[in-house]
Design a protein around this motif. Structure first.
Motif, mmCIF file in Angstrom:
data_model
loop_
_atom_site.group_PDB
_atom_site.id
_atom_site.type_symbol
_atom_site.label_atom_id
_atom_site.label_comp_id
_atom_site.label_asym_id
_atom_site.label_seq_id
_atom_site.Cartn_x
_atom_site.Cartn_y
_atom_site.Cartn_z
ATOM 1 N N ARG A 190 0.929 -1.027 0.249
ATOM 2 C CA ARG A 190 -0.048 0.022 0.158
ATOM 3 C C ARG A 190 1.057 1.056 0.067
ATOM 4 N N GLN A 193 -0.873 5.417 3.813
ATOM 5 C CA GLN A 193 -1.528 4.815 5.038
ATOM 6 C C GLN A 193 -1.615 6.128 5.882
ATOM 7 N N SER A 195 -3.861 7.450 9.666
ATOM 8 C CA SER A 195 -4.521 7.235 10.603
ATOM 9 C C SER A 195 -4.677 8.364 11.691
ATOM 10 N N THR A 213 -8.940 5.093 10.029
ATOM 11 C CA THR A 213 -7.814 4.592 9.199
ATOM 12 C C THR A 213 -8.118 4.551 7.392
ATOM 13 N N ALA A 215 -6.371 4.034 3.723
ATOM 14 C CA ALA A 215 -5.273 3.621 3.176
ATOM 15 C C ALA A 215 -5.308 3.369 1.556
ATOM 16 N N ASP A 235 -9.667 1.983 -2.257
ATOM 17 C CA ASP A 235 -9.024 2.460 -1.106
ATOM 18 C C ASP A 235 -9.645 1.759 0.060
#
Length: 257
Positions: A190, A193, A195, A213, A215, A235
């Protein structure tokens, strides 16, 4: 396994950890040494930096077949299929501008040898090998590299804590049976990312935790690897919210919900 580690933390301007693990694996008679070092300069200062290195081995490998319902499937390293290994390099910068702020940036670089492809589908098996060789249910002789940048920000308030992370990364694997040895991205790669999480104290014993979250999509395990364009799934986004209540009663008793 035999493991030893020495931590030198009594110095003011540097914290140093030295360790090593010795492996002996009878299935193949492998004897390997895994050294590791980790340093942090000016660890108690507003600004600090450090680096680390380790060499790690894996002798037992759990595989997953996406199109087959089965129990856990494990493969043991042997003379023909050596253990996986990785050389892991890291470096970081930490900043503490105040008691309530914490910022960190870290870069890493990994070099893989004999890495396993853990998750396969029937479509992938039929197109992965030259000459239509479908007799091998998994690939073990993969080499590759991974690199990334990770950022962390934390802020603490009186009854409220918030933190955020962002990772920019890339993983590439090479195998002579796939793409004529050209590198490709595995199914867990990925690029971005992100968060965001918070922990809020509402009252004594009552708090709420929330996280988000996000990603970018990973490579699809169902696409034909002979195509020129790699396809990725959509995604990924997830939100978690939890409420916690704890209460102390009597002397050493505590209840949590």
């Amino acid at each position: 396994d035999v493991f030893a580690q020495f931590d030198f933390t009594h110095f003011k301007n540097i914290h140093l950890s030295l360790g090593s693990r010795v492996y002996y694996f009878s299935n193949g008679k492998y004897l390997h040494l895994s050294p590791r070092i980790k340093t942090q300069f000016f660890p108690e200062s507003v600004f600090s930096y450090g680096f680390g290195y380790s060499k790690n081995y894996q002798f037992l490998h759990q595989l997953e077949f996406q199109t087959i319902n089965s129990t856990d499937f494990w493969v043991i390293s042997n003379e023909e299929q050596p253990p996986s290994s990785v050389n892991y390099f890291t470096t970081n910068i930490r900043i503490r501008p105040g008691n309530s702020w914490y910022l960190q940036a870290e870069a890493y670089y990994k070099i893989y040898s004999n890495l396993r492809i853990h998750s396969l589908t029937n479509q992938f098996i039929s197109s992965a090998f030259e000459g239509g060789d479908n007799n091998r249910p998994f690939l073990f002789n993969n080499d590759g590299q991974a690199k990334g940048l990770e950022f962390l920000v934390k802020k603490r308030f009186n009854n409220f804590n918030i933190s955020s992370t962002y990772t920019l990364s890339s993983t590439e694997i090479e195998n002579r049976f796939i793409y004529d040895g050209e590198p490709f991205n595995p199914s867990y790669d990925r690029t971005h990312q992100f968060s965001l999480s918070s922990d809020v104290v509402l009252s004594q014993g009552l708090s709420v935790y929330s996280s988000w979250t996000l990603a970018t999509g990973s490579p699809s395990s169902l696409f034909n690897r002979h195509n020129d364009i790699e396809s990725r799934i959509g995604d990924y986004s997830r939100v978690d919210i939890s409420l916690r209540y704890s209460h102390n009663y009597y002397v050493n008793n505590k209840a949590e919900f």
